[in-house]
Design an enzyme around this catalytic site. Structure first.
Site: not given
Ligand code: CA
Length: 290
Positions: A17, A196, A100
């Site tokens: 990520e 995303d 989180r």
């Molecule tokens: Ca992401």
């Protein structure tokens, strides 16, 4: 037409990520969330090194005063990349560590925005860490906080809560960091997975990693239309960032999480860092000014 997509680092991360390019040092920072690793990848040498921060880490940004800033499970953390020393610098009021931290990025004024994930009993949120290390909750009722980008004129902030399957826009006040007037600018159609991570190119268009969509796509926030769809050999890209000396390479993180052996066999390089040259340049990333 874009060049072929290249696997530049076969890192087999669990949950790669947070890709972001450091123009000063010409390296790519990225994280592997679950094992709490902050990675530094140097494309010139193709070498990667990782620093362990001992809790899940959702994203990483460069800090103008040196080192890096992270959004970790507990809150906002600084990291000295020479010594590996970490310090928790700010925790959102009432923050539940079950929620989180996930994706995040700095705005053009050097404020660090990062959001959290929901749990079955507690919604996520998008927070803003200011230069004075004060934390402000900016968006509530978030499911999976993900991509952020700011328009070329610095008057609009783009935001992805993945579960909405949309890219939303806010009016953004550069001076104060206030946001208002939320509206949807892109609705992602069926078959493109979940939007995303996100970055903006030098022409003001949005590049989005599509989780379970096998692609990164270029969207026009002015019209809501798909402009380009680059197929990937992996199902779950998570973030993308322009890098390289000319800012003309798009780096993409990916995952192996929740993929069984049969699924992995069909995804060459899953968990690795991919790179392509889409034919458009990106913009330098903003650093945390605090
Ligand atoms: Ca992401």
């Amino acid at each position: 037409m874009p060049d072929a997509v290249e696997l530049v680092l076969d890192s087999r991360s669990i949950l790669g990520e947070g890709a972001i390019w450091d123009e000063k040092n010409q390296v790519l920072y990225w994280v592997d969330i679950d094992p709490g690793l902050v990675h530094i990848y140097d494309p010139a040498t193709r070498k990667d090194r990782a620093l362990q921060v001992r809790q899940s880490v959702g994203t990483v940004v460069p800090r103008a005063s040196g080192g890096l800033m992270l959004a970790v499970r507990e809150g906002f953390m600084s990291l000295d990349i020479e010594t590996g020393k970490t310090a928790l610098v700010a925790v959102p009021q009432g923050h539940n560590t079950e929620n989180r931290f996930n994706d995040g990025k700095c705005d053009p004024a050097g404020r660090f925005w990062a959001g959290t994930m929901e749990t079955p009993t507690s919604k996520g949120a998008l927070f803003r860490l200011d230069r004075d290390l004060s934390v402000h909750k900016m968006v509530d009722n978030v499911a999976i906080s993900n991509g952020l980008a700011w328009s070329l004129d610095k008057k609009t902030m783009y935001y992805i809560d993945s579960m909405t399957r949309k890219i939303d826009a806010f009016d953004y006040d550069l001076m104060t960091g206030a946001i208002s007037n939320r509206r949807t600018v892109v609705s992602v159609p069926e078959g493109y997975g979940l939007p995303d991570g996100m970055t903006m190119d030098a022409e003001g268009k949005l590049w989005v990693a599509h989780w379970d969509g096998w692609c990164v796509c270029r969207w026009d926030p002015a019209t809501g239309k798909l402009m380009q769809n680059v197929r990937l050999p992996v199902a779950r890209p998570t973030s993308c960032a322009f890098g390289g000396p000319a800012l003309d390479s798009l780096y993409i993180t990916s995952v192996t999480t929740e993929l069984d052996a049969a699924a992995l066999a069909k995804q060459q390089g899953a968990g690795g860092i991919f790179c392509l040259k889409p034919g458009v340049r990106g913009l330098p990333a903003f650093s945390f000014a605090g």
